[in-house]
Design a protein around this motif. Structure first.
Motif, short mmCIF file in Angstrom:
data_model
loop_
_atom_site.label_atom_id
_atom_site.label_comp_id
_atom_site.label_asym_id
_atom_site.label_seq_id
_atom_site.Cartn_x
_atom_site.Cartn_y
_atom_site.Cartn_z
N THR A 150 37.86 50.06 56.22
CA THR A 150 38.74 48.99 55.77
C THR A 150 37.97 48.06 54.83
OG1 THR A 150 38.20 47.71 57.76
CG2 THR A 150 40.20 49.06 57.82
N PRO A 151 38.67 47.25 54.05
CA PRO A 151 38.00 46.42 53.03
C PRO A 151 36.98 45.45 53.62
CG PRO A 151 40.35 46.54 52.61
CD PRO A 151 40.13 47.15 53.95
N ILE A 152 35.91 45.21 52.84
CA ILE A 152 34.92 44.21 53.20
C ILE A 152 34.92 43.05 52.21
CG2 ILE A 152 33.42 45.82 54.43
CD1 ILE A 152 31.72 46.06 51.92
N GLY A 153 35.74 43.17 51.15
CA GLY A 153 35.84 42.10 50.17
C GLY A 153 36.78 42.50 49.05
N TRP A 154 37.04 41.57 48.14
CA TRP A 154 37.89 41.86 46.99
C TRP A 154 37.53 40.91 45.86
CZ3 TRP A 154 41.69 38.66 44.73
CH2 TRP A 154 41.89 37.44 45.39
N ALA A 155 38.00 41.26 44.66
CA ALA A 155 37.75 40.41 43.49
C ALA A 155 38.83 40.67 42.45
CB ALA A 155 36.37 40.70 42.90
N ALA A 156 39.06 39.69 41.60
CA ALA A 156 40.03 39.82 40.52
C ALA A 156 39.47 39.15 39.27
CB ALA A 156 41.36 39.17 40.90
N ASP A 157 39.72 39.80 38.12
CA ASP A 157 39.20 39.28 36.85
C ASP A 157 40.15 39.72 35.75
OD1 ASP A 157 37.66 38.18 34.89
OD2 ASP A 157 35.82 39.23 35.42
N ASP A 158 40.91 38.78 35.18
CA ASP A 158 41.94 39.09 34.18
C ASP A 158 42.94 40.10 34.76
OD1 ASP A 158 40.84 37.34 32.33
OD2 ASP A 158 39.47 38.86 31.56
N ASP A 159 43.09 41.29 34.13
CA ASP A 159 44.07 42.26 34.61
C ASP A 159 43.45 43.31 35.52
OD1 ASP A 159 42.55 43.54 32.73
OD2 ASP A 159 44.22 44.52 31.70
N LEU A 160 42.23 43.07 36.01
CA LEU A 160 41.55 44.02 36.87
C LEU A 160 41.37 43.42 38.25
CD1 LEU A 160 38.49 46.19 35.93
CD2 LEU A 160 38.46 44.85 38.04
N VAL A 161 41.80 44.17 39.26
CA VAL A 161 41.58 43.75 40.65
C VAL A 161 40.94 44.91 41.40
CG1 VAL A 161 43.46 42.07 40.72
CG2 VAL A 161 43.94 44.45 41.28
#
Length: 221
Positions: A72-83
């Motif tokens: 399962t996920p340990i983190g996430w990030a988003a930058d402009d149109d990229l997630v």
């Protein structure tokens, strides 16, 4: 400590995307460097996601079930149109890769896989969730250096809570060949459907091919 890769612009100042190691219907999976924790991770990247894909992303990144046979996920990030969603980097490939390379697998190997898969599903169901996409491609192998497998169930993008009335009655969800009869009819998601899919995984690992009904169905589409 692993050797740090050459500097590159990190996504949201956190994850440096490296080589692509897989690709699915919703995006690509990259090996990535976690700048904050100084380690390699797997990053599932969604490029230009539409509303439904973004909903799946939000739901998946919110999961925090900890179990040795779950990924399962340990983190996430988003930058402009990229997630992206970050997960542990599992280096042994998927069970589907193993099937394609070696064909039918030994009974003892398959029994160990199913034991671990069912243990992971117990944790999923105890958290009030149904995975809804248990299949060989979503079972990843840790590199153990022995003949005993260590599998982790990943890709929780279709998982839904048992008490979610919107998601439960939305029609058939999952992968043909792994769907229980009631799931094919669009019945509400229930843990028993994941258990059925686990049995379908075992059947495919032993037979080395998709069920005949799945092959015939794909020929008529």
């Amino acid at each position: 400590m692993p050797r740090r890769p050459a500097p590159a612009p990190p996504v949201a100042g956190r994850y440096v995307l490296l080589d692509e190691i897989g690709r699915g219907a919703t995006g690509a999976v990259h090996r990535a460097w976690d700048v904050r924790h100084e380690r390699y991770v797997a990053a599932k990247v969604l490029h230009d996601p539409d509303g439904s894909l973004l909903l799946r992303f939000v739901r998946e990144q919110s999961l925090r079930i900890r179990h040795p046979h779950l990924l399962t996920p340990i983190g996430w990030a988003a930058d402009d149109d990229l997630v992206l969603i970050a997960m542990d980097l599992v280096r042994g490939g998927s069970l589907l890769d193993l099937l394609r390379a070696h064909g039918p697998l030994p009974e003892r190997f398959v029994a160990a896989v199913l034991e671990q898969l069912l243990a992971g599903l117990v944790a999923v169901h105890a958290a009030g969730l149904v995975h809804r996409d248990v299949k060989a491609a979503n079972l990843l192998l840790e590199a153990t250096g022995s003949d005993r497998p260590w599998v982790r169930l990943g890709d929780f993008g279709l998982a839904c809570p048992l008490d979610d009335p919107v998601r439960l009655g939305s029609g058939p969800v999952g992968t043909p060949g792994y769907l229980s009869p009631e799931a094919e009819r669009g019945a509400p998601a229930r843990p028993a459907q994941d258990v059925y899919a686990a049995g379908a995984v075992g059947r495919r690992l032993l037979a080395g091919r998709a069920p005949l009904s799945t092959l015939l169905d794909s020929m008529t589409r």
